[in-house]
Design a protein around this motif. Structure first.
Motif, PDB file in Angstrom:
ATOM      1  N   ALA A  79      32.444  55.263   0.072  1.00  0.00           N
ATOM      2  CA  ALA A  79      31.112  54.795   0.199  1.00  0.00           C
ATOM      3  C   ALA A  79      31.086  53.608   0.309  1.00  0.00           C
ATOM      4  CB  ALA A  79      30.008  55.461  -0.852  1.00  0.00           C
ATOM      5  N   ALA A  80      31.239  52.219  -0.257  1.00  0.00           N
ATOM      6  CA  ALA A  80      30.829  51.156  -0.820  1.00  0.00           C
ATOM      7  C   ALA A  80      31.559  50.432   0.570  1.00  0.00           C
ATOM      8  CB  ALA A  80      30.839  50.280  -1.324  1.00  0.00           C
ATOM      9  N   GLY A  81      32.549  50.733   0.752  1.00  0.00           N
ATOM     10  CA  GLY A  81      33.391  50.355   2.677  1.00  0.00           C
ATOM     11  C   GLY A  81      32.382  50.761   3.394  1.00  0.00           C
ATOM     12  N   LEU A  82      32.237  52.050   3.325  1.00  0.00           N
ATOM     13  CA  LEU A  82      31.606  52.542   4.672  1.00  0.00           C
ATOM     14  C   LEU A  82      30.435  52.129   4.700  1.00  0.00           C
ATOM     15  CD1 LEU A  82      31.971  56.272   2.941  1.00  0.00           C
ATOM     16  CD2 LEU A  82      33.232  55.082   5.746  1.00  0.00           C
ATOM     17  N   LEU A  83      29.636  51.169   3.722  1.00  0.00           N
ATOM     18  CA  LEU A  83      28.411  51.086   3.988  1.00  0.00           C
ATOM     19  C   LEU A  83      28.539  49.489   4.894  1.00  0.00           C
ATOM     20  CD1 LEU A  83      24.956  51.414   3.331  1.00  0.00           C
ATOM     21  CD2 LEU A  83      26.063  50.249   1.154  1.00  0.00           C
ATOM     22  N   PHE A  84      29.528  48.640   4.089  1.00  0.00           N
ATOM     23  CA  PHE A  84      29.656  47.544   4.845  1.00  0.00           C
ATOM     24  C   PHE A  84      30.570  46.950   6.111  1.00  0.00           C
ATOM     25  CE2 PHE A  84      27.921  46.855   0.371  1.00  0.00           C
ATOM     26  CZ  PHE A  84      26.540  45.464   0.823  1.00  0.00           C
ATOM     27  N   PHE A  85      31.109  47.944   5.849  1.00  0.00           N
ATOM     28  CA  PHE A  85      32.460  48.189   7.279  1.00  0.00           C
ATOM     29  C   PHE A  85      32.278  49.103   8.151  1.00  0.00           C
ATOM     30  CE2 PHE A  85      34.886  46.723   3.156  1.00  0.00           C
ATOM     31  CZ  PHE A  85      35.117  45.232   3.245  1.00  0.00           C
ATOM     32  N   ALA A  86      31.757  50.468   7.936  1.00  0.00           N
ATOM     33  CA  ALA A  86      31.431  50.761   9.346  1.00  0.00           C
ATOM     34  C   ALA A  86      30.798  50.767  10.282  1.00  0.00           C
ATOM     35  CB  ALA A  86      31.465  52.621   8.783  1.00  0.00           C
ATOM     36  N   PRO A  87      29.261  50.371   9.799  1.00  0.00           N
ATOM     37  CA  PRO A  87      28.098  49.223  10.706  1.00  0.00           C
ATOM     38  C   PRO A  87      29.076  48.465  11.874  1.00  0.00           C
ATOM     39  CG  PRO A  87      27.729  49.697   8.494  1.00  0.00           C
ATOM     40  CD  PRO A  87      28.259  50.049   8.724  1.00  0.00           C
ATOM     41  N   VAL A 127      38.885  48.792  -4.550  1.00  0.00           N
ATOM     42  CA  VAL A 127      38.804  48.116  -2.847  1.00  0.00           C
ATOM     43  C   VAL A 127      39.789  48.814  -2.674  1.00  0.00           C
ATOM     44  CG1 VAL A 127      40.256  45.555  -2.624  1.00  0.00           C
ATOM     45  CG2 VAL A 127      39.246  45.754  -4.458  1.00  0.00           C
ATOM     46  N   ALA A 128      41.188  49.665  -2.831  1.00  0.00           N
ATOM     47  CA  ALA A 128      41.908  50.325  -1.904  1.00  0.00           C
ATOM     48  C   ALA A 128      41.094  51.120  -1.205  1.00  0.00           C
ATOM     49  CB  ALA A 128      43.045  51.012  -2.706  1.00  0.00           C
ATOM     50  N   SER A 129      39.825  51.678  -1.929  1.00  0.00           N
ATOM     51  CA  SER A 129      39.021  52.884  -1.366  1.00  0.00           C
ATOM     52  C   SER A 129      37.834  52.187  -0.556  1.00  0.00           C
ATOM     53  CB  SER A 129      38.167  53.695  -2.275  1.00  0.00           C
ATOM     54  OG  SER A 129      38.854  54.351  -3.592  1.00  0.00           O
ATOM     55  N   ALA A 130      37.137  50.605  -0.755  1.00  0.00           N
ATOM     56  CA  ALA A 130      37.038  50.079   0.372  1.00  0.00           C
ATOM     57  C   ALA A 130      36.947  49.938   1.743  1.00  0.00           C
ATOM     58  CB  ALA A 130      36.099  49.257  -0.987  1.00  0.00           C
ATOM     59  N   ALA A 131      38.542  49.620   1.506  1.00  0.00           N
ATOM     60  CA  ALA A 131      38.887  49.129   2.993  1.00  0.00           C
ATOM     61  C   ALA A 131      39.784  50.185   3.708  1.00  0.00           C
ATOM     62  CB  ALA A 131      40.910  48.247   1.953  1.00  0.00           C
ATOM     63  N   THR A 132      39.869  51.633   3.183  1.00  0.00           N
ATOM     64  CA  THR A 132      40.599  52.751   3.855  1.00  0.00           C
ATOM     65  C   THR A 132      39.341  53.305   4.420  1.00  0.00           C
ATOM     66  OG1 THR A 132      40.488  54.133   1.827  1.00  0.00           O
ATOM     67  CG2 THR A 132      42.855  52.476   2.561  1.00  0.00           C
ATOM     68  N   VAL A 133      38.712  52.488   5.000  1.00  0.00           N
ATOM     69  CA  VAL A 133      37.716  52.963   5.837  1.00  0.00           C
ATOM     70  C   VAL A 133      38.183  53.437   7.660  1.00  0.00           C
ATOM     71  CG1 VAL A 133      35.625  52.590   4.141  1.00  0.00           C
ATOM     72  CG2 VAL A 133      36.655  50.937   6.595  1.00  0.00           C
ATOM     73  N   VAL A 134      39.249  53.060   7.951  1.00  0.00           N
ATOM     74  CA  VAL A 134      39.953  53.420   9.460  1.00  0.00           C
ATOM     75  C   VAL A 134      39.053  54.433  10.206  1.00  0.00           C
ATOM     76  CG1 VAL A 134      41.308  53.042  10.394  1.00  0.00           C
ATOM     77  CG2 VAL A 134      41.163  51.176   9.005  1.00  0.00           C
ATOM     78  N   PRO A 135      39.356  55.345   9.652  1.00  0.00           N
ATOM     79  CA  PRO A 135      38.952  56.664  10.515  1.00  0.00           C
ATOM     80  C   PRO A 135      37.449  56.631  10.577  1.00  0.00           C
ATOM     81  CG  PRO A 135      40.489  57.165   8.888  1.00  0.00           C
ATOM     82  CD  PRO A 135      40.240  55.506   8.090  1.00  0.00           C
ATOM     83  N   GLN A 136      36.874  56.728   9.754  1.00  0.00           N
ATOM     84  CA  GLN A 136      35.204  56.171  10.018  1.00  0.00           C
ATOM     85  C   GLN A 136      34.726  55.024  10.982  1.00  0.00           C
ATOM     86  OE1 GLN A 136      34.129  58.683   9.314  1.00  0.00           O
ATOM     87  NE2 GLN A 136      35.368  59.722   7.744  1.00  0.00           N
ATOM     88  N   LEU A 137      35.458  53.717  11.283  1.00  0.00           N
ATOM     89  CA  LEU A 137      35.121  52.900  12.355  1.00  0.00           C
ATOM     90  C   LEU A 137      35.453  53.683  14.019  1.00  0.00           C
ATOM     91  CD1 LEU A 137      36.855  50.181  10.524  1.00  0.00           C
ATOM     92  CD2 LEU A 137      34.497  50.443  11.700  1.00  0.00           C
ATOM     93  N   PHE A 216      26.258  42.328  10.078  1.00  0.00           N
ATOM     94  CA  PHE A 216      25.601  43.412   9.105  1.00  0.00           C
ATOM     95  C   PHE A 216      24.602  43.536   9.857  1.00  0.00           C
ATOM     96  CE2 PHE A 216      28.629  41.074   6.074  1.00  0.00           C
ATOM     97  CZ  PHE A 216      29.737  42.070   6.153  1.00  0.00           C
ATOM     98  N   ALA A 217      24.144  43.406  11.119  1.00  0.00           N
ATOM     99  CA  ALA A 217      23.128  43.975  11.754  1.00  0.00           C
ATOM    100  C   ALA A 217      22.476  45.659  12.003  1.00  0.00           C
ATOM    101  CB  ALA A 217      22.222  43.563  13.322  1.00  0.00           C
ATOM    102  N   GLY A 218      23.895  45.978  11.307  1.00  0.00           N
ATOM    103  CA  GLY A 218      23.855  47.363  11.739  1.00  0.00           C
ATOM    104  C   GLY A 218      24.178  47.991  10.256  1.00  0.00           C
ATOM    105  N   LEU A 219      24.412  47.310   8.957  1.00  0.00           N
ATOM    106  CA  LEU A 219      23.649  47.817   7.976  1.00  0.00           C
ATOM    107  C   LEU A 219      22.071  48.111   7.566  1.00  0.00           C
ATOM    108  CD1 LEU A 219      24.488  48.480   4.699  1.00  0.00           C
ATOM    109  CD2 LEU A 219      24.342  45.631   4.294  1.00  0.00           C
ATOM    110  N   ALA A 220      21.400  46.701   8.125  1.00  0.00           N
ATOM    111  CA  ALA A 220      20.219  46.602   7.569  1.00  0.00           C
ATOM    112  C   ALA A 220      19.808  47.967   8.981  1.00  0.00           C
ATOM    113  CB  ALA A 220      19.823  44.985   8.605  1.00  0.00           C
ATOM    114  N   ALA A 221      19.986  48.995  10.053  1.00  0.00           N
ATOM    115  CA  ALA A 221      19.504  49.220  10.315  1.00  0.00           C
ATOM    116  C   ALA A 221      19.326  50.393  10.316  1.00  0.00           C
ATOM    117  CB  ALA A 221      19.440  49.427  11.774  1.00  0.00           C
TER     118      ALA A 221
END
Length: 408
Positions: A79-87, A127-137, A216-221
């Motif tokens: 969830a943390a990885g999605l929050l920061f990386f997916a946007p 850390v591994a879970s936060a970095a495995t957000v590739v599909p949601q990108l 990180f404008a997407g995170l703020a939005a």
């Protein structure tokens, strides 16, 4: 003046049919299958620890219920990885980001395999879970490139990969853990993550970022996007309820199957129970077709009804194996149908699909992580019935909170 497809890096379907097929076209044809396979590996990483909890506990001189919190750490990390990386999918070079994240996830899994205690293992899993957000990108890109009348089916192909990975984590993880040890499972997952992540990065199309400005404008939005879209808000809350119910049951299942106060199975035998999760992979394409034909709302309502039936069956399954098997099939079918419908809605209800998808998936995994965190103590205090109660409460909350607002 460039066309919308040129601005996003996509190619209209009508132009690709008549063009000669070169290397780029052949690579493009690999895009959706490779994303689906990469998604399977990613999902397996998130649930890697769940079927291995008895082995991890034995290795560290603890009890399975005492290390059950590792499952919720993985979900919180995701969830943390999605929050920061997916946007970032709307504003950075996705090819480079996908490759870097795959290598980080692989390194963290190797570190987890070498850990000497639950603290170090939890940090590596986080850390591994936060970095495995590739599909949601990449799911927003899949939805964007799909024909409008087949969009849900394309999203469903990725979702099928996700749940195939969940099954693989429980079945293959349990079998491999019993044969070679849980540390070997982590190393194998690291190798697959690195290989598939880099291969996926290679086949991505070259595209221009949608958004300019701060990284990180997407995170703020995120709050504004959810606030101004009732459909997105509803999808977020309902999937948090559905995913929380499923997660409480599925991450605690190893405790029931392998525990002395449960069925007393070996880790390998308990892992084979995950084969019932294949129902999700079968249901995903069907759910995609139903969403395209009847709309997301009807599919989600039906999924919640099926999930509600599964909870008492899970409770009965604490004593009757046949009921547990039936409940496993039903809850997976409900989860995947709900996910296909809600994610399709999230991807199409705003003008910022990567940001909307982030809000949706973070909500789901946050709900799942919290339910998993409560399910462990519930099992310790009240047994399997306590886990079923947590699942039932999550379903009630997910539906009741959203039922007061009109849906389309």
């Amino acid at each position: 003046m460039s066309s919308p497809s040129a601005a996003t890096g996509t190619t209209p379907q009508s132009t690709t049919r008549g063009a000669p097929e070169g290397p780029a076209a052949r690579v493009s044809r690999l895009f959706l299958p490779l994303i689906a396979v990469c998604t399977a590996v990613t999902a397996a990483n998130i649930y890697l620890a769940a079927p291995l909890l008895p082995l991890i506990a034995h290795d560290f001189g603890s009890t399975p219920s005492a290390v059950a919190w590792l499952a919720s750490v993985a979900q919180l990390g995701y969830a943390a990885g999605l929050l920061f990386f997916a946007p970032l999918g709307d504003s950075v070079n996705r090819r480079r980001l996908v490759g870097v994240l795959a290598l980080v996830a692989a390194a963290a899994l190797v570190a987890g395999a070498a850990s000497a205690g639950t603290g170090a293992l939890a940090a590596a899993v986080l850390v591994a879970s936060a970095a495995t957000v590739v599909p949601q990108l990449l799911v927003p890109l899949v939805a964007e490139r799909a024909p409008a009348d087949r969009r849900a089916r394309h999203v469903a192909a990725v979702v099928a990969g996700l749940f195939t990975g969940v099954v693989a984590a429980r079945v293959l993880g349990g079998l491999a853990g019993q044969a070679f040890g849980w540390r070997s499972v982590f190393v194998g997952a690291a190798v697959l993550t690195a290989a598939l992540g880099l291969a996926t990065a290679y086949v991505l199309p070259v595209e221009r970022p949608r958004r300019r400005g701060p990284l990180f404008a997407g995170l703020a939005a995120l709050p504004g996007v959810v606030r101004h879209s009732p459909d997105l808000w509803r999808a977020c809350v309902r999937q948090a309820g559905m995913y929380g119910a499923w997660s409480a049951l599925w991450t605690s299942l190893a405790l029931l199957l392998a525990g002395d106060d449960g069925y007393g199975m070996t880790t390998a035998a308990a892992g084979l129970f995950g084969l019932f999760g294949l129902a999700a992979s079968v249901v995903a394409p069907l759910a995609g077709g139903l969403v395209d034909r009847f709309g997301a709302a009807k599919v989600v309502r039906s999924a919640y009804l099926v999930a509600a039936v599964s909870v008492p069956l899970f409770w009965l399954g604490g004593q009757v194996m046949a009921a547990l098997c039936a409940a496993a099939v039903l809850v997976h079918a409900a989860l995947v149908a709900s996910h296909v419908a809600n994610q399709t809605l999230a991807l199409t209800t705003t003008s910022a699909p990567a940001t909307a998808n982030t809000a949706y998936v973070v909500s789901g995994f946050a709900g799942g992580a919290l339910a998993s965190a409560l399910a462990g103590p519930a099992y310790g205090y009240w047994g399997w019935g306590g886990v079923c109660a947590v699942a039932g409460v999550w379903l009630v909350l997910g539906w009741a909170v959203t039922s007061v607002r009109r849906e389309r």
